[in-house]
Scaffold this motif. Structure first.
Motif, PDB file in Angstrom:
ATOM      1  N   ALA A 178     -14.270 -12.032  -0.117  1.00 11.66           N
ATOM      2  CA  ALA A 178     -14.486 -12.639   1.142  1.00 11.66           C
ATOM      3  C   ALA A 178     -15.558 -13.923   1.287  1.00 11.66           C
ATOM      4  O   ALA A 178     -16.461 -13.713   0.421  1.00 11.66           O
ATOM      5  CB  ALA A 178     -14.844 -11.763   2.259  1.00 11.66           C
ATOM      6  N   VAL A 179     -15.479 -15.200   1.816  1.00  6.76           N
ATOM      7  CA  VAL A 179     -16.176 -16.213   1.580  1.00  6.76           C
ATOM      8  C   VAL A 179     -17.114 -15.975   2.835  1.00  6.76           C
ATOM      9  O   VAL A 179     -18.073 -16.651   3.224  1.00  6.76           O
ATOM     10  CB  VAL A 179     -15.611 -17.625   1.657  1.00  6.76           C
ATOM     11  N   SER A 180     -16.652 -15.277   4.155  1.00  5.63           N
ATOM     12  CA  SER A 180     -17.313 -15.009   5.241  1.00  5.63           C
ATOM     13  C   SER A 180     -17.239 -13.651   6.041  1.00  5.63           C
ATOM     14  O   SER A 180     -16.264 -13.338   5.700  1.00  5.63           O
ATOM     15  CB  SER A 180     -16.908 -16.081   6.349  1.00  5.63           C
ATOM     16  N   PHE A 181     -18.040 -13.308   6.826  1.00  4.96           N
ATOM     17  CA  PHE A 181     -18.253 -11.916   7.263  1.00  4.96           C
ATOM     18  C   PHE A 181     -18.604 -12.150   8.762  1.00  4.96           C
ATOM     19  O   PHE A 181     -19.614 -12.521   9.073  1.00  4.96           O
ATOM     20  CB  PHE A 181     -18.991 -10.905   6.604  1.00  4.96           C
ATOM     21  N   TYR A 182     -17.497 -11.711   9.724  1.00  2.00           N
ATOM     22  CA  TYR A 182     -17.743 -11.897  11.117  1.00  2.00           C
ATOM     23  C   TYR A 182     -17.717 -10.473  11.676  1.00  2.00           C
ATOM     24  O   TYR A 182     -16.969  -9.481  11.431  1.00  2.00           O
ATOM     25  CB  TYR A 182     -16.733 -12.805  11.781  1.00  2.00           C
ATOM     26  N   SER A 183     -18.893 -10.466  12.892  1.00  2.00           N
ATOM     27  CA  SER A 183     -18.795  -9.319  13.690  1.00  2.00           C
ATOM     28  C   SER A 183     -19.685  -9.385  14.960  1.00  2.00           C
ATOM     29  O   SER A 183     -20.288 -10.766  15.137  1.00  2.00           O
ATOM     30  CB  SER A 183     -19.835  -8.179  12.752  1.00  2.00           C
ATOM     31  N   GLY A 184     -19.769  -8.626  15.853  1.00  2.00           N
ATOM     32  CA  GLY A 184     -20.534  -8.912  17.004  1.00  2.00           C
ATOM     33  C   GLY A 184     -20.302  -7.729  17.840  1.00  2.00           C
ATOM     34  O   GLY A 184     -19.669  -6.568  17.460  1.00  2.00           O
ATOM     35  N   ARG A 185     -20.710  -7.509  19.067  1.00  2.00           N
ATOM     36  CA  ARG A 185     -20.427  -6.408  19.856  1.00  2.00           C
ATOM     37  C   ARG A 185     -18.845  -6.323  20.330  1.00  2.00           C
ATOM     38  O   ARG A 185     -18.516  -7.322  20.623  1.00  2.00           O
ATOM     39  CB  ARG A 185     -21.308  -6.543  21.355  1.00  2.00           C
ATOM     40  N   THR A 186     -18.691  -5.328  20.322  1.00  5.89           N
ATOM     41  CA  THR A 186     -16.957  -5.008  20.721  1.00  5.89           C
ATOM     42  C   THR A 186     -17.176  -4.964  22.345  1.00  5.89           C
ATOM     43  O   THR A 186     -17.880  -4.452  23.056  1.00  5.89           O
ATOM     44  CB  THR A 186     -16.666  -3.419  20.269  1.00  5.89           C
ATOM     45  N   MET A 187     -15.971  -5.948  22.742  1.00  4.54           N
ATOM     46  CA  MET A 187     -15.881  -6.097  24.180  1.00  4.54           C
ATOM     47  C   MET A 187     -15.468  -5.109  24.969  1.00  4.54           C
ATOM     48  O   MET A 187     -14.297  -4.302  24.615  1.00  4.54           O
ATOM     49  CB  MET A 187     -15.291  -7.485  24.273  1.00  4.54           C
ATOM     50  N   PHE A 188     -15.916  -4.797  26.253  1.00 10.98           N
ATOM     51  CA  PHE A 188     -15.385  -3.988  27.195  1.00 10.98           C
ATOM     52  C   PHE A 188     -14.169  -4.511  27.999  1.00 10.98           C
ATOM     53  O   PHE A 188     -14.424  -5.099  29.135  1.00 10.98           O
ATOM     54  CB  PHE A 188     -16.332  -3.436  28.229  1.00 10.98           C
ATOM     55  N   THR A 189     -13.105  -4.436  27.323  1.00 11.92           N
ATOM     56  CA  THR A 189     -11.849  -5.407  27.861  1.00 11.92           C
ATOM     57  C   THR A 189     -10.586  -4.966  27.208  1.00 11.92           C
ATOM     58  O   THR A 189     -10.698  -4.512  26.071  1.00 11.92           O
ATOM     59  CB  THR A 189     -12.056  -6.982  27.927  1.00 11.92           C
ATOM     60  N   GLY A 190      -9.334  -5.082  27.923  1.00  6.80           N
ATOM     61  CA  GLY A 190      -8.146  -4.605  27.126  1.00  6.80           C
ATOM     62  C   GLY A 190      -8.213  -3.210  26.845  1.00  6.80           C
ATOM     63  O   GLY A 190      -8.452  -2.558  27.679  1.00  6.80           O
ATOM     64  N   ASN A 191      -7.614  -3.124  25.845  1.00  8.29           N
ATOM     65  CA  ASN A 191      -7.430  -1.459  25.529  1.00  8.29           C
ATOM     66  C   ASN A 191      -8.715  -0.948  25.620  1.00  8.29           C
ATOM     67  O   ASN A 191      -8.794   0.620  25.411  1.00  8.29           O
ATOM     68  CB  ASN A 191      -6.807  -1.468  23.761  1.00  8.29           C
TER      69      ASN A 191
END
Length: 222
Positions: A178-191
């Protein structure tokens, strides 16, 4: 120097091309899944009309997501149309349809990158988040991208049951090319709203997690 007021179109358009998906992920924002295509999804002529409007207005960068965009009946035609008209296109996928043939075709058509969601560094954690998912098939798909020289991005959504794999998932992304890695807080929405008791991450866990990501960024810098 120009300003944003000089722009006549967006610089980036993220397009959820279908709500149909082969998976039923716990955290899915769109609540996508098998049989969940919207009844009013655009037909072939409408899809190409939208693409041509975007290209006519010189939108430089698009992404196709879903659902699972590769399940769209005209997926490769759409990719070809965007790329042939000079648009830079990213595909956001769960990786289950990244066969050797499909990856070679994406390379030939000229996609800018393919972002694969990999919400676990092990089959157990991956399968818990990505219901109906196949960890080994996803890894094979990413390796097919690498073999076809398609730029790879990895996306990881943290949850209570996978956040401990922070070190391992970044290492795995690197090993996969991989050339990039993305992450963040999992959102309280949808499922995620319905599954939050399984997903919820404490502030202390997030602090540790982002500390790990900063350390891994330093480790792999350059």
């Amino acid at each position: 120097m120009g300003s944003s007021e000089d722009l006549t179109a967006p610089l980036y358009v993220a397009w959820q091309v279908t709500n149909e998906c082969n998976l039923a992920c716990l955290h899915c924002i769109e609540e996508s899944g098998p049989g969940k295509a919207f009844k009013d999804e655009l037909g072939r002529a409408q899809v190409f009309d939208v693409i041509d409007q975007l290209m006519d207005h010189q939108v430089p960068y698009l992404s196709f997501s879903g659902g699972e965009p590769m399940l769209h009946p005209h997926f490769f035609e759409m990719v070809e149309r965007v790329c042939a008209r000079g648009g830079e296109l990213k595909i956001e996928t769960n990786g289950h349809y990244l066969t050797q043939e499909n990856c070679e075709r994406l390379k030939e058509l000229g996609v800018k990158a393919v972002q694969v969601s990999l919400d676990g560094a092990s089959a157990a954690t991956f399968g818990r988040m990505r219901v109906r998912g196949n960890f080994d098939l996803t890894l094979a798909g990413v390796r097919n991208l690498h073999a076809a020289a398609v730029p790879i991005e990895i996306n990881f959504s943290p949850a209570a049951f996978n956040i401990h794999e922070a070190d391992a998932i970044v290492d795995l992304a690197y090993e996969l090319g991989a050339v990039s890695f993305y992450s963040g807080r999992t959102m309280f929405t949808g499922n995620a709203v319905k599954a939050w008791r399984h997903l919820a991450v404490s502030e202390e866990q997030y602090k540790t997690y982002f500390d790990v990501l900063r350390r891994k960024a330093d480790e792999y810098r350059g």
